[in-house]
Design a protein around this motif. Structure first.
Motif, mmCIF file in Angstrom:
data_model
loop_
_atom_site.group_PDB
_atom_site.id
_atom_site.type_symbol
_atom_site.label_atom_id
_atom_site.label_comp_id
_atom_site.label_asym_id
_atom_site.label_seq_id
_atom_site.Cartn_x
_atom_site.Cartn_y
_atom_site.Cartn_z
ATOM 1 N N GLY A 210 0.778 -1.233 0.000
ATOM 2 C CA GLY A 210 0.000 0.000 0.000
ATOM 3 C C GLY A 210 0.800 1.268 0.000
ATOM 4 O O GLY A 210 0.273 2.337 0.328
ATOM 5 N N CYS A 211 2.080 1.203 -0.394
ATOM 6 C CA CYS A 211 2.930 2.396 -0.365
ATOM 7 C C CYS A 211 3.462 2.770 -1.743
ATOM 8 O O CYS A 211 4.481 3.468 -1.846
ATOM 9 C CB CYS A 211 4.087 2.188 0.609
ATOM 10 S SG CYS A 211 3.573 2.127 2.340
ATOM 11 N N LEU A 212 2.797 2.324 -2.795
ATOM 12 C CA LEU A 212 3.191 2.710 -4.147
ATOM 13 C C LEU A 212 2.896 4.186 -4.370
ATOM 14 O O LEU A 212 1.806 4.668 -4.059
ATOM 15 C CB LEU A 212 2.429 1.871 -5.176
ATOM 16 C CG LEU A 212 2.642 2.235 -6.649
ATOM 17 C CD1 LEU A 212 4.072 1.959 -7.075
ATOM 18 C CD2 LEU A 212 1.663 1.474 -7.537
ATOM 19 N N GLU A 213 3.883 4.901 -4.919
ATOM 20 C CA GLU A 213 3.692 6.310 -5.289
ATOM 21 C C GLU A 213 4.046 6.484 -6.756
ATOM 22 O O GLU A 213 5.182 6.256 -7.161
ATOM 23 C CB GLU A 213 4.551 7.224 -4.415
ATOM 24 C CG GLU A 213 4.072 7.330 -2.977
ATOM 25 C CD GLU A 213 4.773 8.418 -2.201
ATOM 26 O OE1 GLU A 213 4.081 9.259 -1.598
ATOM 27 O OE2 GLU A 213 6.016 8.441 -2.194
ATOM 28 N N MET A 214 3.061 6.897 -7.549
ATOM 29 C CA MET A 214 3.255 7.137 -8.975
ATOM 30 C C MET A 214 3.347 8.640 -9.226
ATOM 31 O O MET A 214 2.867 9.451 -8.421
ATOM 32 C CB MET A 214 2.088 6.555 -9.765
ATOM 33 C CG MET A 214 1.806 5.074 -9.518
ATOM 34 S SD MET A 214 2.969 3.957 -10.315
ATOM 35 C CE MET A 214 2.317 3.937 -11.996
ATOM 36 N N ASP A 215 3.945 9.014 -10.356
ATOM 37 C CA ASP A 215 3.891 10.410 -10.784
ATOM 38 C C ASP A 215 2.453 10.904 -10.752
ATOM 39 O O ASP A 215 1.527 10.159 -11.065
ATOM 40 C CB ASP A 215 4.417 10.522 -12.221
ATOM 41 C CG ASP A 215 5.834 11.061 -12.267
ATOM 42 O OD1 ASP A 215 6.446 11.235 -11.205
ATOM 43 O OD2 ASP A 215 6.326 11.305 -13.378
ATOM 44 N N THR A 216 2.273 12.152 -10.407
ATOM 45 C CA THR A 216 0.913 12.705 -10.333
ATOM 46 C C THR A 216 0.206 12.679 -11.683
ATOM 47 O O THR A 216 -1.017 12.762 -11.746
ATOM 48 C CB THR A 216 0.952 14.146 -9.809
ATOM 49 O OG1 THR A 216 1.825 14.929 -10.646
ATOM 50 C CG2 THR A 216 1.475 14.184 -8.377
ATOM 51 N N THR A 217 0.973 12.561 -12.753
ATOM 52 C CA THR A 217 0.389 12.491 -14.093
ATOM 53 C C THR A 217 -0.081 11.082 -14.458
ATOM 54 O O THR A 217 -0.717 10.891 -15.485
ATOM 55 C CB THR A 217 1.417 12.951 -15.134
ATOM 56 O OG1 THR A 217 2.639 12.228 -14.925
ATOM 57 C CG2 THR A 217 1.683 14.441 -15.008
ATOM 58 N N LEU A 218 0.254 10.096 -13.617
ATOM 59 C CA LEU A 218 -0.107 8.707 -13.879
ATOM 60 C C LEU A 218 -1.217 8.252 -12.934
ATOM 61 O O LEU A 218 -1.438 8.851 -11.882
ATOM 62 C CB LEU A 218 1.120 7.796 -13.705
ATOM 63 C CG LEU A 218 2.295 8.054 -14.650
ATOM 64 C CD1 LEU A 218 3.487 7.202 -14.242
ATOM 65 C CD2 LEU A 218 1.904 7.776 -16.091
ATOM 66 N N PHE A 219 -1.863 7.172 -13.311
ATOM 67 C CA PHE A 219 -2.910 6.591 -12.463
ATOM 68 C C PHE A 219 -2.337 6.134 -11.132
ATOM 69 O O PHE A 219 -1.339 5.418 -11.081
ATOM 70 C CB PHE A 219 -3.559 5.409 -13.185
ATOM 71 C CG PHE A 219 -4.490 4.603 -12.317
ATOM 72 C CD1 PHE A 219 -5.661 5.157 -11.820
ATOM 73 C CD2 PHE A 219 -4.188 3.282 -11.996
ATOM 74 C CE1 PHE A 219 -6.517 4.421 -11.020
ATOM 75 C CE2 PHE A 219 -5.045 2.534 -11.197
ATOM 76 C CZ PHE A 219 -6.213 3.105 -10.709
ATOM 77 N N GLN A 220 -2.952 6.566 -10.044
ATOM 78 C CA GLN A 220 -2.559 6.150 -8.697
ATOM 79 C C GLN A 220 -3.644 5.255 -8.128
ATOM 80 O O GLN A 220 -4.729 5.724 -7.785
ATOM 81 C CB GLN A 220 -2.355 7.361 -7.785
ATOM 82 C CG GLN A 220 -2.029 7.028 -6.339
ATOM 83 C CD GLN A 220 -0.641 6.424 -6.179
ATOM 84 O OE1 GLN A 220 0.340 6.959 -6.629
ATOM 85 N NE2 GLN A 220 -0.578 5.269 -5.515
#
Length: 338
Positions: A210-220
């Motif tokens: 539960g700690c995945l962080e994606m670029d704000t431009t990508l699906f989170q």
């Protein structure tokens, strides 16, 4: 010594999201290396197995031995085989290491598609199959690793294409030598970059927790943190205005303030760089310098949640959630709470 509390509900929630994303739980391999990113390998293995996951990934043989009874296969990423085990497979990272494997060992050929860390070059694939067969190894898969799937760039696309373009050639070579291959390149970020999963298996690491962080431009994806870190109170005192707390007195009270010491320090994975700058999710400030085995907070609670998501603590010290989780003391008490 503090407590790590694990949420089974969050873990199942994350597994549901991953299974839906990749097309079924049978494609999931849970990454349990480094004590399951600090969560407790055996506890996570048992819960994932109950969910229906049949594949796992670790770094070392000793880690595989701890959890092998829960799975059909355990992929070992960072160690040349010392034994032949029917449930173990090993990431084969170079041509040179082939001769060091025992005859009959099961391996998965790693291709360097752009990470440039380990794995063979794409043009070495024929030589690799020839040498694996000559040495009596059993190749069951071909794999690679994304270097920047969590960022918006062209890198995910060209690594994906490089890997996919090798599948036909690898399948032909596998047939020639009597192998049957599975193909996998997707890590946690990679599995969320496309609505179609073309891998036979995905390696779910930080997303599982539960700690995945994606670029704000990508699906989170709406994942939930599985782990929270809690400290037990050792002592409470009133810090008078002008008094200082801890080593070198880097925090000075501006007015009378209740301060409590809790039983977690940098020996337990509480990064010292958070000293005098971190605030818990409940707004409780860390006061002064973190010690080896304790830290002081502006609180008098008997039990204090230090963090509910490792990414928040990581931001306070300028690192990533992976590092915070992986450095958590293996001797900390771990328990399922709900």
């Amino acid at each position: 010594m503090g407590t790590i509390k694990l949420s089974r509900e969050a873990l199942i929630h994350n597994l549901d999201i991953i299974a839906h994303q990749v097309g079924g739980k049978d494609k999931i391999a849970v990454v349990l290396k480094d004590n399951a990113y600090g969560h407790g390998a055996v506890m996570i293995a048992e819960a994932a197995s109950e969910y229906g996951v049949k594949q796992a990934v670790v770094r070392l043989e000793r880690e595989a031995e701890e959890i092998v009874n829960f799975f059909d296969n355990v992929l070992i990423l960072g160690q040349i085989a010392t034994k032949v085990h029917p449930k173990f497979s090993y990431a084969l990272n170079s041509l040179e290491e082939i001769v060091h494997y025992p005859i009959g060992a099961r391996v998965e050929l790693k291709i360097d598609t752009g990470m440039h860390r380990n794995g063979i070059a794409p043009e070495q694939i024929e030589e690799a199959f020839e040498k694996m067969a000559a040495h009596g190894l059993v190749c069951i898969g071909m794999m690679s690793h994304f270097r920047a799937a969590d960022t918006l760039s062209s890198e995910w696309f060209w690594q994906r294409q490089t890997f996919d373009n090798l599948k036909d050639k690898a399948t032909h070579l596998a047939k020639k030598y009597g192998y049957s291959l599975r193909f996998h390149i997707s890590n946690s970020a990679g599995m969320f970059r496309s609505s179609v999963c073309s891998d036979d298996m995905v390696r779910a690491g930080i997303a599982l927790y539960g700690c995945l962080e994606m670029d704000t431009t990508l699906f989170q994806p709406p994942l939930k943190s599985v782990l929270s870190l809690w400290g037990d109170k050792i002592a409470t005192r009133v810090l008078k205005s002008g008094e200082r707390v801890g080593y070198n007195g880097i925090y000075e009270a501006e007015c009378d303030e209740v301060i409590s010491t809790y039983d977690l320090g940098y020996a337990n994975g509480l990064d010292r760089l958070a000293s005098n700058r971190y605030v818990t999710p409940d707004g409780i400030a860390l006061r002064g310098r973190i010690s080896m085995d304790s830290a002081s907070f502006s609180s008098e609670a008997e039990e204090l949640m230090i963090f509910g998501n490792a990414n928040a603590y990581a931001r306070a010290v300028g690192t990533i959630g992976y590092e915070i989780l992986a450095c958590l003391d293996k001797d900390l008490k771990r328990e399922w709470v709900y």
